[in-house]
Design an enzyme around this catalytic site. Structure first.
Site, PDB file in Angstrom:
ATOM      1  N   ASP A 294       4.284   0.410  12.251  1.00  0.00           N
ATOM      2  CA  ASP A 294       3.029  -0.175  11.737  1.00  0.00           C
ATOM      3  C   ASP A 294       2.802  -1.607  12.230  1.00  0.00           C
ATOM      4  OD1 ASP A 294       3.292   1.433   8.473  1.00  0.00           O
ATOM      5  OD2 ASP A 294       2.774   2.195  10.455  1.00  0.00           O
TER       6      ASP A 294
ATOM      7  N   LYS B 166       0.854  -1.208   0.000  1.00  0.00           N
ATOM      8  CA  LYS B 166       0.000   0.000   0.000  1.00  0.00           C
ATOM      9  C   LYS B 166       0.876   1.240   0.000  1.00  0.00           C
ATOM     10  CE  LYS B 166      -1.739   1.523   4.061  1.00  0.00           C
ATOM     11  NZ  LYS B 166      -1.433   2.916   4.446  1.00  0.00           N
ATOM     12  N   ASN B 167       1.897   1.242   0.858  1.00  0.00           N
ATOM     13  CA  ASN B 167       2.684   2.460   1.045  1.00  0.00           C
ATOM     14  C   ASN B 167       3.742   2.667  -0.029  1.00  0.00           C
ATOM     15  OD1 ASN B 167       1.074   2.963   3.224  1.00  0.00           O
ATOM     16  ND2 ASN B 167       2.563   2.327   4.762  1.00  0.00           N
TER      17      ASN B 167
ATOM     18  N   ARG C 168      -8.801  -0.295   4.616  1.00  0.00           N
ATOM     19  CA  ARG C 168      -7.944   0.751   4.032  1.00  0.00           C
ATOM     20  C   ARG C 168      -6.587   0.182   3.655  1.00  0.00           C
ATOM     21  NH1 ARG C 168      -6.670   5.534   7.512  1.00  0.00           N
ATOM     22  NH2 ARG C 168      -5.421   5.860   5.654  1.00  0.00           N
TER      23      ARG C 168
ATOM     24  N   ARG D 156      -0.477  14.679  12.878  1.00  0.00           N
ATOM     25  CA  ARG D 156       0.152  14.285  11.606  1.00  0.00           C
ATOM     26  C   ARG D 156       0.625  15.564  10.911  1.00  0.00           C
ATOM     27  NH1 ARG D 156      -1.592   9.106  10.140  1.00  0.00           N
ATOM     28  NH2 ARG D 156       0.273   8.954   8.886  1.00  0.00           N
TER      29      ARG D 156
ATOM     30  N   CYS E  56      -4.797   7.986   9.713  1.00  0.00           N
ATOM     31  CA  CYS E  56      -5.168   7.322  10.960  1.00  0.00           C
ATOM     32  C   CYS E  56      -5.037   8.281  12.150  1.00  0.00           C
ATOM     33  CB  CYS E  56      -4.251   6.117  11.203  1.00  0.00           C
ATOM     34  SG  CYS E  56      -4.561   4.756  10.106  1.00  0.00           S
TER      35      CYS E  56
HETATM   36  C1  EPZ Z   1       4.181   6.770   6.355  1.00  0.00           C
HETATM   37  O1  EPZ Z   1       3.422   7.808   6.946  1.00  0.00           O
HETATM   38  C2  EPZ Z   1       3.227   5.596   6.259  1.00  0.00           C
HETATM   39  N1  EPZ Z   1       2.090   5.951   5.410  1.00  0.00           N
HETATM   40  C3  EPZ Z   1       2.741   5.220   7.660  1.00  0.00           C
HETATM   41  O2  EPZ Z   1       1.932   4.049   7.527  1.00  0.00           O
HETATM   42  C4  EPZ Z   1       3.954   4.872   8.532  1.00  0.00           C
HETATM   43  O3  EPZ Z   1       3.501   4.620   9.849  1.00  0.00           O
HETATM   44  C5  EPZ Z   1       4.922   6.051   8.540  1.00  0.00           C
HETATM   45  O4  EPZ Z   1       5.288   6.393   7.181  1.00  0.00           O
HETATM   46  C6  EPZ Z   1       6.192   5.732   9.322  1.00  0.00           C
HETATM   47  O5  EPZ Z   1       6.806   4.606   8.777  1.00  0.00           O
HETATM   48  C7  EPZ Z   1       2.256   5.955   4.065  1.00  0.00           C
HETATM   49  O6  EPZ Z   1       3.331   5.684   3.552  1.00  0.00           O
HETATM   50  C8  EPZ Z   1       1.038   6.283   3.256  1.00  0.00           C
HETATM   51  P1  EPZ Z   1       6.281  10.067   8.558  1.00  0.00           P
HETATM   52  P2  EPZ Z   1       4.018   9.325   7.008  1.00  0.00           P
HETATM   53  O7  EPZ Z   1       6.199  11.333   7.827  1.00  0.00           O
HETATM   54  O8  EPZ Z   1       4.757   9.608   5.785  1.00  0.00           O
HETATM   55  C9  EPZ Z   1       6.439  13.233  12.023  1.00  0.00           C
HETATM   56  C10 EPZ Z   1       0.065   2.703   7.848  1.00  0.00           C
HETATM   57  O9  EPZ Z   1      -0.410   2.172   8.864  1.00  0.00           O
HETATM   58  N2  EPZ Z   1       6.347  14.229  10.950  1.00  0.00           N
HETATM   59  O10 EPZ Z   1       7.490   9.197   8.390  1.00  0.00           O
HETATM   60  O11 EPZ Z   1       2.913  10.227   7.405  1.00  0.00           O
HETATM   61  C11 EPZ Z   1       5.126  12.491  12.213  1.00  0.00           C
HETATM   62  O12 EPZ Z   1       4.271  13.215  13.082  1.00  0.00           O
HETATM   63  C12 EPZ Z   1       0.535   4.141   7.893  1.00  0.00           C
HETATM   64  O13 EPZ Z   1       0.190   2.130   6.720  1.00  0.00           O
HETATM   65  C13 EPZ Z   1       6.532  15.568  11.270  1.00  0.00           C
HETATM   66  O14 EPZ Z   1       6.770  15.933  12.432  1.00  0.00           O
HETATM   67  O15 EPZ Z   1       5.004   9.161   8.240  1.00  0.00           O
HETATM   68  C14 EPZ Z   1       5.559  11.176  12.812  1.00  0.00           C
HETATM   69  O16 EPZ Z   1       5.719  11.355  14.204  1.00  0.00           O
HETATM   70  C15 EPZ Z   1       0.317   4.785   9.247  1.00  0.00           C
HETATM   71  N3  EPZ Z   1       6.434  16.498  10.283  1.00  0.00           N
HETATM   72  C16 EPZ Z   1       6.932  10.937  12.189  1.00  0.00           C
HETATM   73  O17 EPZ Z   1       7.351  12.198  11.636  1.00  0.00           O
HETATM   74  C17 EPZ Z   1       6.168  16.150   8.979  1.00  0.00           C
HETATM   75  O18 EPZ Z   1       6.104  17.039   8.109  1.00  0.00           O
HETATM   76  C18 EPZ Z   1       6.922   9.924  11.076  1.00  0.00           C
HETATM   77  O19 EPZ Z   1       6.040  10.373  10.097  1.00  0.00           O
HETATM   78  C19 EPZ Z   1       5.980  14.779   8.681  1.00  0.00           C
HETATM   79  C20 EPZ Z   1       6.078  13.843   9.679  1.00  0.00           C
END
Ligand code: EPZ
Length: 424
Positions: free
Chosen positions: A311, A23-24, A403, A128, A123
């Site tokens: 995840d 998915k990701n 999802r 986020r 989620c």
């Molecule tokens: C991706 O989300 C995945 N989703 C998530 O999977 C996964 O949990 C996550 O990466 C971490 O591996 C998709 O790829 C569609 P991040 P993403 O930006 O990109 C903080 C699932 O269950 N952050 O790496 O949103 C954020 O708050 C989903 O399949 C900022 O502070 O994750 C978090 O604490 C859930 N500022 C951390 O970074 C930003 O601008 C990691 O977020 C962006 C993120």
């Protein structure tokens, strides 16, 4: 009518099951297809709600999205063409349905030089923020304004630069790559995310004519090009679906072989499963797990890849809930990703939350109950708990699970689980 899963627990999982594509990986690739007017084909795409929503958003933007069944029954073949791409404003309710709508910013800025999107959803696992996404796009020269709940960005042509992410954000890394491939000059991303899905996105973009080096490592270097052409690609296997199925095997003390996996994507999980007492064997594209007795308690701290993936933290908690001993699970990525704990307690689990850690005291058995899904991976955790529990478990609000898992109950049933979907 809302759907639920009805699970009769106590059956050991055994047999062979094939993982779907990730998915990701698929979601940013659907945005990447907007970077060219040519036809892009994504093969073996899983049948997921998030893929459907992304397809609806693209259609909103004037994109032709053709979905056909895969000839081998492996999901869908998506053919995406965007000769008449517009920056038409998508309905907010659609943009807010998931996190991945944010990827459109990088792709639309790269292709059209402007974008107007609503804030992404996703989620409910804590804040986020998108500050790192906006930082990267501004660094590339975009003028970005946030007002009235929307984000508008313009740039005549983005200009390559060096960006340093204070957090290795998966989405921000992908968004910056999508924006940089058509920028003037070279972009270097330092402290990027190293998840396999980043490397797979770069594979697709390079097949489209981009010049990306080092994806999956640090730094990622993107040399801007004048234009991209179409390509075809089969995304990597879904390491989170595979990990969920491996944990389901452990929690039911079963023996399962999973095919269509890349074992090196699972090293953190396989280490945990071995610590829990499982026998683990790997082949070139398969992993076998056998759990003969009760799992042993394991401690875990989630980390960016290649650390233990956040995840899989909820499904791991379900295994710990019936383990022999006390486990300490620390969630370092999200602030509120223990939604499953309250529902697991309804099944008899002994879980205490202390800040970012969950203290899970293994119990001899869980009992079937009526539980509610609050987010995608918490839902997977409840399904795994139902498989292990004595009696019947009703898992409500299954749409969260749809999802991100393509036919989870079908795959579990093939492995001997007694699980069925009902309405109302
Ligand atoms: C991706 O989300 C995945 N989703 C998530 O999977 C996964 O949990 C996550 O990466 C971490 O591996 C998709 O790829 C569609 P991040 P993403 O930006 O990109 C903080 C699932 O269950 N952050 O790496 O949103 C954020 O708050 C989903 O399949 C900022 O502070 O994750 C978090 O604490 C859930 N500022 C951390 O970074 C930003 O601008 C990691 O977020 C962006 C993120």
């Amino acid at each position: 009518m809302p759907e639920r899963l009805v699970i009769a627990g106590g059956r050991r999982l055994s047999g062979l099951v094939r993982t779907s594509s990730a998915k990701n990986a698929v979601l940013p690739m659907m945005a990447a297809a907007l970077l060219t007017p040519d036809e892009c084909t994504l093969r073996e795409v899983p049948r997921l709600r998030d893929v459907e929503v992304m397809g609806q958003i693209l259609t909103c933007l004037g994109v032709d999205v053709l979905a056909e069944p895969d000839p081998l029954g492996r999901g869908l073949t998506l053919v995406i063409r965007s000769p008449n791409l517009s920056t038409h404003v998508c309905p907010e309710w659609l943009m807010g349905e998931m996190r991945s709508s944010i990827f459109l910013m990088g792709a639309l800025l790269g292709r059209l030089g402007q974008v107007d999107v609503a804030y992404p959803g996703g989620c409910s696992i804590g804040p986020r923020p998108i500050d790192l996404h906006l930082y990267g796009l501004r660094a590339l020269g975009a003028r970005v304004e946030e007002r009235h709940g929307r984000i508008q960005a313009q740039a005549r042509r983005l200009t390559g630069c060096e960006v340093h992410l204070e957090l290795p954000s998966v989405g921000a890394t992908e968004n910056i790559i999508l924006a940089a491939v058509l920028a003037a000059g070279t972009t270097t991303i330092r402290n990027p995310a190293k998840e396999p899905e980043i490397k797979d996105l770069a594979h697709l973009l390079n097949a489209m004519g981009a010049r990306i080096r080092g994806a999956g490592g640090d730094p990622v270097v993107i040399e801007g090009v004048e234009g991209l052409h179409g390509a075809a690609h089969t995304p990597i296997p879904d390491r989170i679906e595979a990990g969920t199925l491996l944990l389901a095997t452990a929690v039911t003390r079963g023996e399962v072989t999973i095919t269509n996996v890349i074992p090196k994507h699972h090293s953190a999980l396989l280490t945990k499963l071995r610590q829990a007492g499982a026998l683990v064997e790997t082949g070139p594209d398969c992993v076998m797990v056998r759990m003969d007795g009760r799992p042993a308690a394991v401690d875990c701290r989630t980390q960016p890849y290649p650390g233990f993936p956040t995840d899989l933290q909820p499904p791991l908690m379900s295994m710990c809930a019936v383990a022999d001993g006390t486990s300490v699970i620390t969630e370092n990525i999200y602030e509120r990703r223990f939604n499953q704990a309250e529902e697991l307690r309804k099944m008899g689990a002994n879980i205490r939350i202390e800040g970012r850690s969950a203290i899970v005291k293994g119990v001899d058995r869980l009992y079937g109950a009526r539980v509610r899904v609050h987010d995608l991976r918490a839902g997977a955790a409840l399904v795994l708990a139902g498989l292990a529990a004595e009696g019947t478990t009703l898992v409500e609000d299954v749409f969260h699970i749809d999802r991100g898992y393509d036919g989870l109950e079908r795959k579990l049933s093939c492995l001997g689980a007694e699980v069925r979907r009902t309405r109302g």
